[in-house]
Design a protein around this motif. Structure first.
Motif, PDB file in Angstrom:
ATOM      1  N   HIS A 290       0.790  -1.194  -0.022  1.00  0.00           N
ATOM      2  CA  HIS A 290       0.098   0.141   0.057  1.00  0.00           C
ATOM      3  C   HIS A 290       0.826   1.228  -0.109  1.00  0.00           C
ATOM      4  N   SER A 291       2.147   1.092   0.252  1.00  0.00           N
ATOM      5  CA  SER A 291       2.922   2.273   0.405  1.00  0.00           C
ATOM      6  C   SER A 291       3.191   3.344  -0.569  1.00  0.00           C
ATOM      7  N   LEU A 292       2.746   2.896  -1.891  1.00  0.00           N
ATOM      8  CA  LEU A 292       2.877   4.004  -2.872  1.00  0.00           C
ATOM      9  C   LEU A 292       1.580   4.180  -3.428  1.00  0.00           C
ATOM     10  N   GLU A 293       0.623   3.926  -2.826  1.00  0.00           N
ATOM     11  CA  GLU A 293      -0.969   4.223  -3.287  1.00  0.00           C
ATOM     12  C   GLU A 293      -1.095   5.662  -3.188  1.00  0.00           C
ATOM     13  N   TYR A 294      -0.433   6.588  -2.500  1.00  0.00           N
ATOM     14  CA  TYR A 294      -0.769   7.971  -2.490  1.00  0.00           C
ATOM     15  C   TYR A 294       0.751   8.762  -2.519  1.00  0.00           C
ATOM     16  N   LEU A 295       1.883   8.025  -1.923  1.00  0.00           N
ATOM     17  CA  LEU A 295       3.023   8.485  -1.829  1.00  0.00           C
ATOM     18  C   LEU A 295       3.904   8.032  -3.079  1.00  0.00           C
ATOM     19  N   SER A 296       4.988   8.913  -3.893  1.00  0.00           N
ATOM     20  CA  SER A 296       5.870   8.447  -4.482  1.00  0.00           C
ATOM     21  C   SER A 296       6.998   8.035  -3.555  1.00  0.00           C
ATOM     22  N   LYS A 297       8.316   7.809  -4.130  1.00  0.00           N
ATOM     23  CA  LYS A 297       9.288   7.316  -3.255  1.00  0.00           C
ATOM     24  C   LYS A 297       9.992   8.776  -2.869  1.00  0.00           C
ATOM     25  N   GLU A 298       9.757   9.723  -3.859  1.00  0.00           N
ATOM     26  CA  GLU A 298      10.273  11.153  -3.440  1.00  0.00           C
ATOM     27  C   GLU A 298       9.739  11.843  -2.523  1.00  0.00           C
ATOM     28  N   MET A 299       8.099  11.554  -2.276  1.00  0.00           N
ATOM     29  CA  MET A 299       7.277  12.124  -1.076  1.00  0.00           C
ATOM     30  C   MET A 299       7.867  11.419   0.113  1.00  0.00           C
ATOM     31  N   TRP A 300       7.898  10.111   0.329  1.00  0.00           N
ATOM     32  CA  TRP A 300       8.407   9.410   1.275  1.00  0.00           C
ATOM     33  C   TRP A 300       9.739  10.144   1.775  1.00  0.00           C
ATOM     34  N   ARG A 301      10.862  10.090   0.829  1.00  0.00           N
ATOM     35  CA  ARG A 301      12.028  10.520   1.298  1.00  0.00           C
ATOM     36  C   ARG A 301      11.775  12.032   1.958  1.00  0.00           C
ATOM     37  N   SER A 302      10.797  12.681   1.265  1.00  0.00           N
ATOM     38  CA  SER A 302      10.815  14.280   2.067  1.00  0.00           C
ATOM     39  C   SER A 302      10.161  14.339   3.112  1.00  0.00           C
ATOM     40  N   ALA A 303       8.926  13.374   3.747  1.00  0.00           N
ATOM     41  CA  ALA A 303       8.631  13.028   4.673  1.00  0.00           C
ATOM     42  C   ALA A 303       9.426  12.616   5.758  1.00  0.00           C
ATOM     43  N   MET A 304      10.280  11.704   5.337  1.00  0.00           N
ATOM     44  CA  MET A 304      11.294  11.003   6.268  1.00  0.00           C
ATOM     45  C   MET A 304      12.384  12.217   6.708  1.00  0.00           C
ATOM     46  N   ALA A 305      12.644  13.045   5.797  1.00  0.00           N
ATOM     47  CA  ALA A 305      13.509  14.198   5.994  1.00  0.00           C
ATOM     48  C   ALA A 305      12.965  15.149   7.066  1.00  0.00           C
ATOM     49  N   LEU A 306      11.759  15.469   7.001  1.00  0.00           N
ATOM     50  CA  LEU A 306      11.089  16.267   7.805  1.00  0.00           C
ATOM     51  C   LEU A 306      11.162  16.000   9.244  1.00  0.00           C
ATOM     52  N   SER A 307      10.818  14.555   9.446  1.00  0.00           N
ATOM     53  CA  SER A 307      10.904  13.790  10.760  1.00  0.00           C
ATOM     54  C   SER A 307      12.088  13.784  11.296  1.00  0.00           C
ATOM     55  N   ILE A 308      13.229  13.637  10.362  1.00  0.00           N
ATOM     56  CA  ILE A 308      14.436  13.622  10.773  1.00  0.00           C
ATOM     57  C   ILE A 308      14.976  14.988  11.420  1.00  0.00           C
TER      58      ILE A 308
ATOM     59  N   PHE B  46      14.213   0.907   0.317  1.00  0.00           N
ATOM     60  CA  PHE B  46      13.443   0.722  -0.909  1.00  0.00           C
ATOM     61  C   PHE B  46      13.174   2.392  -1.437  1.00  0.00           C
ATOM     62  N   VAL B  47      12.752   3.077  -0.642  1.00  0.00           N
ATOM     63  CA  VAL B  47      12.554   4.836  -1.071  1.00  0.00           C
ATOM     64  C   VAL B  47      13.448   5.233  -1.321  1.00  0.00           C
ATOM     65  N   LYS B  48      14.956   4.902  -0.914  1.00  0.00           N
ATOM     66  CA  LYS B  48      16.364   5.821  -1.504  1.00  0.00           C
ATOM     67  C   LYS B  48      16.635   5.219  -2.840  1.00  0.00           C
ATOM     68  N   ASP B  49      16.130   4.003  -3.156  1.00  0.00           N
ATOM     69  CA  ASP B  49      16.530   3.608  -4.552  1.00  0.00           C
ATOM     70  C   ASP B  49      15.472   3.486  -5.427  1.00  0.00           C
ATOM     71  N   ASP B  50      15.552   4.454  -6.540  1.00  0.00           N
ATOM     72  CA  ASP B  50      14.330   4.736  -7.393  1.00  0.00           C
ATOM     73  C   ASP B  50      14.106   3.229  -8.445  1.00  0.00           C
ATOM     74  N   ALA B  51      15.169   2.540  -8.424  1.00  0.00           N
ATOM     75  CA  ALA B  51      15.250   1.413  -9.256  1.00  0.00           C
ATOM     76  C   ALA B  51      14.655   0.362  -8.280  1.00  0.00           C
ATOM     77  N   MET B  52      14.705   0.133  -7.197  1.00  0.00           N
ATOM     78  CA  MET B  52      14.484  -1.129  -6.398  1.00  0.00           C
ATOM     79  C   MET B  52      12.852  -1.118  -6.591  1.00  0.00           C
ATOM     80  N   THR B  53      12.569  -2.462  -6.962  1.00  0.00           N
ATOM     81  CA  THR B  53      10.896  -2.848  -7.123  1.00  0.00           C
ATOM     82  C   THR B  53      10.433  -3.197  -5.948  1.00  0.00           C
ATOM     83  N   LEU B  54       9.153  -3.146  -5.719  1.00  0.00           N
ATOM     84  CA  LEU B  54       8.269  -3.652  -4.758  1.00  0.00           C
ATOM     85  C   LEU B  54       8.499  -5.135  -4.702  1.00  0.00           C
ATOM     86  N   GLU B  55       8.658  -5.881  -5.613  1.00  0.00           N
ATOM     87  CA  GLU B  55       9.264  -7.474  -5.406  1.00  0.00           C
ATOM     88  C   GLU B  55      10.658  -7.541  -4.770  1.00  0.00           C
TER      89      GLU B  55
END
Length: 208
Positions: A99-117, A176-185
């Motif tokens: 479900h992780s990419l249902e609403y957020l892209s990897k770039e969005m996850w990285r930005s959210a993680m950066a905000l929290s850190i 996973f979110v750090k690597d744009d080439a990494m697949t969900l599988e």
């Protein structure tokens, strides 16, 4: 009238979040302006600020929306886990990942993680941490369910093990979110390689 106002307020907020999901994914979180979201949501800029003080608030609200949905679906796994310790743990974890990419892209996850850190003591940082805590609690609840069903040894510390498993799945997700080439599988395969041996260590003799 109060009920109508509440429905209208909720509808405006949904439109803002839908606009954020669409535009953050399409153009990148950092490129999108509050004015862009207001235009797509068909509300005024002032209305957006009535709900959210910053663009970061909106991003973390999207994360919260995502997490609330996976927690709701995960509750069914906790209540009635699949047979087998590994199978049950992976059912819960795969539900989070899938479900992780249902609403957020990897770039969005990285930005959210950066905000929290970058600012862990801010409302956004605390909210992100609380969402992680709730996910870890759900993993712990699943372990307790498996102990009660006789599949996990009753001498296992559910709290400690739940935190260990959550830390593992969370670290894999960060990779996973750090690597744009990494697949969900690839993500699913990676965590399965970690959970399988752990499950064998904690399962009861009757489940082997």
């Amino acid at each position: 009238m109060a009920g109508l106002r509440e429905r209208q307020k909720a509808d405006r907020e949904r439109r803002i979040l839908r606009a954020a999901v669409t535009q953050f994914r399409a153009d990148g979180y950092h490129s999108v302006r509050i004015e862009d979201l207001a235009e797509m949501a068909e509300v005024s800029v002032g209305t957006v600020y009535n709900y959210y003080r910053t663009k970061g608030d909106i991003l973390i609200a999207v994360v919260a929306m995502e997490v609330e949905e996976v927690l709701a679906s995960g509750a069914a796994v906790v209540t009635d886990p699949p047979d087998g310790v590994c199978e049950a743990l992976l059912a819960l974890i795969f539900g989070y990942y899938d479900h992780s990419l249902e609403y957020l892209s990897k770039e969005m996850w990285r930005s959210a993680m950066a905000l929290s850190i970058e600012a862990p003591g801010t409302p956004n940082g605390r909210r992100y941490t609380e969402l992680d805590r709730r996910l870890a609690v759900q993993v712990t609840d699943l372990i307790r369910s498996l102990i009660a069903r006789g599949e996990v040894r009753d001498d296992v510390d559910a709290n400690a093990l739940g935190q260990i498993i959550f830390s593992a799945l969370n670290q894999m997700f960060i990779e996973f979110v750090k690597d744009d080439a990494m697949t969900l599988e690839a993500l699913r395969s990676g965590i399965a390689k970690q959970i399988g041996p752990l499950a064998r260590l904690i399962e009861t003799e009757t489940t082997r």
